[in-house]
Design a protein around this motif. Structure first.
Motif, short mmCIF file in Angstrom:
data_model
loop_
_atom_site.label_atom_id
_atom_site.label_comp_id
_atom_site.label_asym_id
_atom_site.label_seq_id
_atom_site.Cartn_x
_atom_site.Cartn_y
_atom_site.Cartn_z
N LEU A 95 -11.00 1.93 -3.08
CA LEU A 95 -10.52 2.70 -2.35
C LEU A 95 -9.90 2.05 -1.09
CD1 LEU A 95 -13.72 4.76 -2.47
CD2 LEU A 95 -11.70 4.93 -4.14
N VAL A 96 -8.62 2.15 -1.16
CA VAL A 96 -7.97 1.58 -0.26
C VAL A 96 -7.84 2.35 1.36
CG1 VAL A 96 -5.94 0.02 0.58
CG2 VAL A 96 -6.49 0.39 -1.94
N LEU A 97 -8.81 1.92 1.99
CA LEU A 97 -8.97 2.60 3.25
C LEU A 97 -7.71 2.42 4.16
CD1 LEU A 97 -12.69 1.80 4.27
CD2 LEU A 97 -11.90 3.83 2.75
N ALA A 98 -7.49 1.31 4.14
CA ALA A 98 -6.22 0.89 5.09
C ALA A 98 -4.74 1.63 4.78
CB ALA A 98 -5.86 -0.44 4.84
N ALA A 99 -4.83 2.05 2.96
CA ALA A 99 -3.70 2.84 2.91
C ALA A 99 -3.86 4.35 3.26
CB ALA A 99 -3.33 2.80 1.49
N ALA A 100 -5.12 4.87 3.09
CA ALA A 100 -5.23 5.98 3.56
C ALA A 100 -5.21 6.35 4.85
CB ALA A 100 -6.77 6.50 3.19
N ASN A 101 -5.45 5.33 5.71
CA ASN A 101 -5.38 5.42 7.12
C ASN A 101 -3.71 5.58 7.68
OD1 ASN A 101 -8.02 5.82 7.94
ND2 ASN A 101 -8.39 3.60 8.17
N ARG A 102 -2.77 4.99 6.96
CA ARG A 102 -1.42 5.13 7.20
C ARG A 102 -0.64 6.24 6.27
NH1 ARG A 102 1.08 -0.38 9.08
NH2 ARG A 102 -0.65 -1.61 10.13
N TYR A 116 0.83 -1.14 -0.02
CA TYR A 116 -0.09 0.08 0.09
C TYR A 116 0.85 1.28 -0.02
CZ TYR A 116 -3.86 -2.92 1.77
OH TYR A 116 -4.91 -3.94 1.72
N ALA A 117 2.03 1.28 0.81
CA ALA A 117 2.57 2.42 1.02
C ALA A 117 3.49 2.44 -0.44
CB ALA A 117 3.66 2.24 2.11
N ALA A 118 4.07 1.60 -1.35
CA ALA A 118 4.60 1.84 -2.26
C ALA A 118 3.78 2.52 -3.34
CB ALA A 118 4.96 0.71 -2.70
N ALA A 173 2.39 5.45 -6.92
CA ALA A 173 1.56 5.19 -7.86
C ALA A 173 -0.02 5.33 -7.25
CB ALA A 173 1.56 3.84 -8.61
N PRO A 174 -0.52 6.61 -7.07
CA PRO A 174 -1.48 7.01 -6.23
C PRO A 174 -2.94 6.54 -6.88
CG PRO A 174 -0.83 9.05 -6.71
CD PRO A 174 0.18 8.10 -6.95
N VAL A 175 -2.72 6.52 -8.25
CA VAL A 175 -4.00 5.84 -9.11
C VAL A 175 -3.19 4.61 -9.77
CG1 VAL A 175 -5.67 6.18 -10.86
CG2 VAL A 175 -5.02 8.26 -9.33
#
Ligand code: HEM
Length: 390
Positions: free
Chosen positions: A297-304, A5-7, A12-14
């Motif tokens: 929508l990767v909530l777990a990525a947004a949350n970090r 997710y971090a990568a 590559a946010p999209v």
């Protein structure tokens, strides 16, 4: 999943996921939050349920999802109307009133779990607690609870996007049995109302919703509330055991339980991603996105996301940054959030003072089996060891 997710989030946010038919993964907080606030452009209704299932299961399963009025899969203005109806039945008061009963159920489960020095927290506490609570709220007879759990697990498999192989037979059988059970129960409650959620729902929806819609909503409560709350409990324990100083702080200061739960939701959210589909050509983070594009929508990525949370990789039970997205955001914000928070709070409040030296049974954390879904996250089993306080 977090390094991946971090990568994506950093470079590559999209990101187009070829393996998922060109679904675009979105990972930054500042891109995801506005998308969830804009259901006209990012639709929930256009996502067909059972879409990702192997073809023959998908086709057959779809007939169980034919309700026109499905809360989680609708857009305003239809969603607004449905949400008002179901909020009438699923009230904060009804939830708050459950607290003493939730405490009693939790104590009973702990009694049997802590009779052994080693136990599986999932099987003994995290799985049964939400199933019993929602069954009692709905008014499911205790003798049908085992069936209820099996049906729930199978329905979850139709939405979990598992990478593993699915066996269509038992899934379809469960969908069929659950459908028949709910249809019959709804009819019975219509004739003879009880003091339960199904009766309240039938009453609130009289003249507005068909039986098929009521079945779909009750099934949603079952699916949306069981596995997720189970996983919240499991994830809280895993996160605390991985950060022993946080566990010690929590045991010393039980008033921190609610904020420890919020931090678990941010750090190890049970729902890792949501899906939406674009209704027009648009742009996300400067990338052109055509109409009809499916989004994860990767909530777990947004949350970090470090742009939003200070030291996001640290599990900190006194964190002050608010705004984690684990329950979603905007019109579909989780209807069951107060219930999930209540169950998790009661479970931790009852468990922690009863145990000393709580630890992974193997002494290590690496043998956690997180399951195969990449939408839902939680340990399948969690073998722990503890000394019971006298
Ligand atoms: C919606 C997460 C527990 C019922 C949602 C959504 C999320 C979510 C992310 C938004 C879906 C979307 O925007 O597409 C969770 C988590 C839970 C949990 C992480 C536990 C920790 C529960 C419980 C119930 C419940 C206990 C009920 C018993 C619902 C319902 C919706 C929903 C009915 C649909 C709301 C709408 O579309 O307006 N949940 N949930 N959830 N959740 Fe939960």
């Amino acid at each position: 999943p977090y390094p991946f997710y971090a990568a994506l989030r950093e470079s590559a946010p999209v990101h187009v996921l070829a393996a998922f038919g060109g679904t675009h993964a979105i990972t930054r907080y500042d891109d995801i939050a506005p998308i969830l606030k804009n259901p006209a452009l990012f639709s929930s209704q256009r996502i067909a349920p059972g879409l990702h299932l192997p073809k023959e299961v998908g086709e057959q399963a779809r007939r169980f999802f034919r309700a026109q009025n499905n809360l989680i899969a609708s857009d305003p203005p239809q969603h607004t109307r449905l949400r008002t109806l179901v909020s009438k039945a699923f009230t904060p008061r009804r939830v708050a009133e459950m607290e003493p009963r939730i405490r009693a159920i939790t104590r009973q489960l702990l009694e049997s779990m802590l009779a052994h020095e080693e136990f599986d927290l999932m099987a003994e506490l995290a799985v049964p607690l939400p199933v019993i609570v929602i069954s009692e709220m709905l008014g499911v007879e205790p003798e049908r609870r085992q069936d209820f759990k099996r049906w729930s697990d199978h329905v979850v498999q139709t939405v979990a996007l598992s990478q593993g192989k699915l066996d269509p037979g038992p899934i379809l059988q469960s969908l069929e049995q659950l459908h028949a059970y709910l249809e019959e129960t709804i009819e019975r409650r219509r004739r003879e109302p009880q003091d339960d959620l199904i009766s309240a729902l039938v009453e609130a929806a009289e003249g507005f919703l068909e039986v098929e819609d009521l079945i779909s909503f009750t099934r949603l409560l079952l699916v949306a509330g069981n596995e997720t709350t189970t996983n919240l409990l499991g994830n809280a324990l895993v996160s605390l055991l991985r950060a022993p100083s946080e566990l010690a702080r929590l045991q010393a200061t039980p008033t921190l339980v609610p904020s420890a739960i919020e931090e678990t939701l941010r750090y190890e959210g049970p729902v890792q991603s949501l899906m939406r589909m674009t209704t027009q050509d648009t742009q996300i983070a400067g990338h052109p996105i055509p109409e009809g594009t499916r989004l994860f929508l990767v909530l777990a990525a947004a949350n970090r996301d470090p742009r939003r949370f200070k030291e996001p990789e640290r599990f900190d039970i006194t964190r002050e940054d608010q705004g984690q997205l684990a329950f979603g955001h905007g019109v579909h914000f989780c209807l069951g959030a107060p219930l999930a928070r209540l169950e998790a709070r009661v479970a931790l409040e009852e468990l922690l003072p009863r145990v000393r030296q709580l630890a992974f049974a193997s002494g290590q954390e690496h043998d956690i089996d997180w399951g195969e879904s990449f939408l839902l996250r939680g340990p399948r089993r969690l073998r722990l060891r503890a000394e019971r306080c006298p």
